[in-house]
Design an enzyme around this catalytic site. Structure first.
Site, PDB file in Angstrom:
ATOM      1  N   ILE A   1       0.818  -1.218   0.000  1.00 17.56           N
ATOM      2  CA  ILE A   1       0.000   0.000   0.000  1.00 17.56           C
ATOM      3  C   ILE A   1       0.854   1.271   0.000  1.00 17.56           C
ATOM      4  CG2 ILE A   1      -2.009  -1.135   1.052  1.00 17.56           C
ATOM      5  CD1 ILE A   1      -1.415   0.174   3.687  1.00 17.56           C
ATOM      6  N   GLY A   2       2.087   1.165   0.483  1.00 16.47           N
ATOM      7  CA  GLY A   2       2.990   2.321   0.438  1.00 16.47           C
ATOM      8  C   GLY A   2       3.305   2.701  -0.996  1.00 16.47           C
TER       9      GLY A   2
ATOM     10  N   TYR B   1       1.977  -6.790  18.323  1.00 17.27           N
ATOM     11  CA  TYR B   1       1.545  -6.081  17.114  1.00 17.27           C
ATOM     12  C   TYR B   1       0.375  -5.154  17.443  1.00 17.27           C
ATOM     13  CZ  TYR B   1      -0.321  -5.117  12.455  1.00 17.27           C
ATOM     14  OH  TYR B   1      -0.776  -4.472  11.330  1.00 17.27           O
TER      15      TYR B   1
END
Length: 298
Positions: free
Chosen positions: A32-33, A181
């Protein structure tokens, strides 16, 4: 209910142009970056990919320039697991870039085996939170001078299963990769909240978001049963282009100009967890982060 409503809304799109704007995107050589970088490039922005693997980053620069038709794309070395690398990166940006209008804190590690960063932080809290906290701090003066500017931090709905263990933030007493996380993603939401308060009146706004359940390289550390579940769920997950949309929305949507500190999903405001709205916890995490990074950020 918000999630159900969002399913029936038309997909978000905007023709906002970003000519004359500069964006830094961490972890922008994949997933997605990279899709965020392509979109912002198409809008005319100068885009800096901040990446650990320079070989992959250079390949991504070429691909982004080709698909966007914008050559103003560069990559710079940034390893968020090492404060020395973060400081070197920020120093180079501060020296060479006249402005920074968008900082997209996108990079992350997910449910990895226990490991420590160069500074001794547990890897997930170290990269996902501490690294981005320090990076934002070091670029803050340039961002303020470039206002209006936005800081967008990619969190996850996993934040809602998280809690911040202030007594053992590095999970040294007990490590559960899923909990670590979730803690790091809750830290992203709380950081954005605290940051927004500190930036009131500066013309700089801050947003955190859940990109959706996206098919990315981050899945590589999932256990066998988790991998199986994700394969079954694949028809309901997003690809990288769909997964990047909420990041892009937070970066460019004009109606968010006066909003700051919120949490978004599916290109719309979303509800974060009760812990994600806890300002006392956010402040304690802020102070602890400053202490552990040896910085003073009032």
């Amino acid at each position: 209910m918000q999630a159900v409503r969002n399913l029936f809304r038309a997909p978000w799109s905007s023709d906002v142009k970003l000519s004359d704007k500069t964006a830094v995107i961490t972890g922008a050589n994949t997933g997605i970056g990279k899709e965020t970088a392509i979109d912002l490039s198409k809008r005319g922005a100068r885009v800096i990919l901040a990446c650990r693997d320079m070989e992959k980053a250079q390949a991504a620069v070429k691909e982004i320039a080709e698909s966007s038709g914008n050559d103003d794309v560069i990559c710079m070395k940034l390893d968020l697991s090492d404060s020395k690398s973060i400081r070197e990166f920020a120093e180079a940006v501060n020296k060479n870039e006249p402005k920074l209008n968008l900082l997209i804190n996108n990079a992350g590690v997910m449910v990895c085996p226990y490991g420590k960063t160069a500074d001794g932080f547990e890897m997930q809290i170290g990269v996902n939170h501490m690294g981005h906290f320090l990076l934002t701090y070091l670029l803050m003066d340039l961002i303020k001078r470039s206002a209006p500017a936005r800081i967008v931090t990619v969190s996850s709905m996993a934040h809602s299963w998280g809690s911040i263990n202030l007594e053992d933030i590095n999970s040294e007493k007990c490590y559960n990769k899923n909990k670590a996380y979730a803690q790091s993603k809750l830290a992203n939401v709380l950081f954005t909240r605290s940051l927004a308060k500190r930036l009131e009146g500066t013309g700089v706004t801050a947003y955190s978001l859940h990109p959706g359940v996206v098919q990315t390289d981050l899945w590589r550390h999932l256990s066998g049963p988790q991998q199986f579940f994700m394969k079954m769920a694949r028809p309901f997950t997003k690809d990288s282009i769909q997964g990047a949309q909420t990041t892009i929305y937070c970066a460019v949507e004009p109606s968010l100009e006066k909003e700051s500190g919120g949490y978004y999903s599916d290109c719309a405001p979303a509800n974060c967890s009760v812990a994600g709205k806890n300002d006392k916890l956010a402040e304690k995490l802020w102070q602890l982060s400053c202490q552990m990074l040896s910085i003073t950020w009032e």
